[in-house]
Write a protein that holds these residues in place. Structure first.
Motif: not given
Ligand code: F6P
Length: 321
Positions: A109, A124, A126, A285, A295, A298
Motif C-alpha cells: 500500500f 487496496g 488487505p 483500502m 474503507t 492509505f
C-alpha cells in the motif's frame, strides 16, 4: 460499441491464501460491470515490465479453493525508486488502464499510495497472513493461516503429551505477534512470546519447573519477530533443566486452501474495491471492522501501527493456568 473501460489488478508481497479468490471476485465483478481486467504478474514488477494477462471469466475459474496466487507475487525493490514508478505509470497509461486494485500488505500500500500521488486511481485489498494492516480487523490469508497452525498444534500436542515434553513452536509474524496471540488462544498454549510484550524466560523456566508435577507437557508459541525457537529452547533447557523440542512452522503457514472466512472476505472485498473504482475513489483500502465492510485512506493506514489485543493476550495466559 465503444472500447470497454479497463482496470488493472496485481498481488504483491508475501502470498496469502485467498488471493486467488480475490482475483476471481475482482475479475468477475468487474466483467459484470462491463469492465476489462488486466492482471499484472509478480506484483509491481509486472507493472514495470508490462507483464500482464487479460483475465476473462474462464481464466479465473477453478481457483477459488487454491492457495497462492495465479498472478504470482513479489516484493519489488525497483518500484521503490522514481524510475521504477515512472515505468509502471507509463505502462498503465499505454494500456489505457483507468484504475488499479493492489492486493497485499502495508508495504504494497506504500507503493499504491505513491502511484496515487502521481495521478493513478488505486484501491487496496488487505492480504497478509500477519494481519498487521491497520484499518481492518482481518486481512485475507490470516484466518487460513490460523487454521493451518491450529491443525499442526493439535498434532504437536499429541506427541508433547505422550512424552510429557516441552515444545517451543515458532510461528510467522515478522514484526507482529498477532498470529502468535490468536493461535495461542485457539490452541491453549501455555506461553505466548511476542515482540510487542516483554517476556522473562527465567520466570517462565521457573514456572515450568514447579508446574511439572501437575502439568505434564508445556506448549510455548513464539512469534518469529520476538525470538527464534532455538534460542528460547536453549534458555529454557538451561534454566529449567528439562529437554525441549522445537518446531519452526515456516512457509507451511502461508499455503493451503483458503478457509470459508477468507473466501467470504475475498468476495466482499473484491466487490467493494471495484465499486470504489467505479465511484471514482482512490488512495484507499477496503477492510472489515466490527463485521462491517469499510474503507480507510492509505495515509491513515501507513501512519498507524496495528496493535495486538492485550486483553486477548492476558486471557490466553489466564486460560492456560
Ligand atoms: O509478511 C508475511 C510473512 O509471511 C512474514 O510473516 C514473514 O516474516 C515473511 O512474510 C517471510 O517472507 P519470505 O517469504 O520472503 O521469506
Amino acid at each position: 460499441m465503444g472500447e470497454k473501460r479497463r482496470i488493472g489488478l496485481l498481488t504483491s508481497g508475501g502470498d496469502a491464501s485467498g488471493m486467488n479468490a480475490v482475483i476471481r471476485a475482482v475479475t468477475r465483478y468487474a466483467i459484470y460491470n462491463n469492465l476489462e481486467v488486466y492482471g499484472f504478474c509478480e506484483g509491481f514488477k509486472g507493472l514495470i515490465n508490462n507483464d500482464f494477462k487479460v483475465l476473462d471469466l474462464n481464466s479465473v475459474g477453478g481457483i477459488i479453493d487454491r492457495g497462492g496466487t495465479i498472478l504470482y507475487s513479489a516484493r519489488s525493490e525497483k518500484f521503490k525508486c522514481r524510475e521504477g514508478q515512472k515505468a509502471a505509470i507509463d505502462n498503465l497509461k499505454k494500456n489505457k488502464i483507468e484504475g488499479l486494485v493492489v492486493v497485499g500488505g502495508t508495504g504494497s500500500f506504500r507503493g499504491a499510495h505513491e502511484l496515487h500521488k502521481q495521478g493513478i486511481q488505486v484501491v487496496g485489498i488487505p492480504a497478509t497472513i500477519d494481519n498487521d494492516v491497520a484499518g481492518t480487523d482481518y486481512s485475507i490469508g490470516f484466518d487460513t493461516a490460523l487454521n493451518v497452525i491450529i491443525d499442526i498444534m493439535s498434532k504437536i500436542r499429541d506427541t508433547a503429551s505422550s512424552h510429557e515434553r516441552i515444545f517451543v513452536v515458532e510461528v510467522m509474524g515478522r514484526d507482529s505477534g498477532i498470529i502468535a496471540v490468536n493461535t495461542g488462544i485457539a490452541c491453549g498454549a501455555d506461553y505466548i512470546l511476542i515482540p510487542e510484550i516483554k517476556f522473562d524466560l527465567a520466570k517462565i523456566a521457573n514456572e515450568i519447573k514447579h508446574h511439572r508435577e501437575g502439568k505434564r507437557h508445556t506448549l510455548i508459541i513464539v512469534a518469529e519477530g520476538a525470538a527464534s525457537a532455538s534460542d528460547v529452547a536453549s534458555s529454557i533447557k538451561l534454566l529449567a533443566g528439562h529437554e525441549v523440542r522445537i518446531s519452526v512452522l515456516g512457509h507451511i503457514q502461508r499455503g493451503g486452501s483458503p478457509s470459508a472466512m477468507d473466501r467470504m472476505l475475498a468476495a466482499e472485498f473484491g466487490k467493494r474495491a471495484v465499486d470504489l473504482l467505479l465511484e471514482g475513489e482512490s488512495d484507499c483500502m477496503v477492510g472489515i471492522r466490527s463485521m462491517k465492510i469499510e474503507t480507510s485512506k492509505f495515509e491513515d493506514i501507513l501512519e498507524t501501527k496495528k496493535t495486538i489485543d492485550e486483553d486477548l493476550y492476558r486471557l490466553a495466559h489466564i486460560l492456560a493456568l
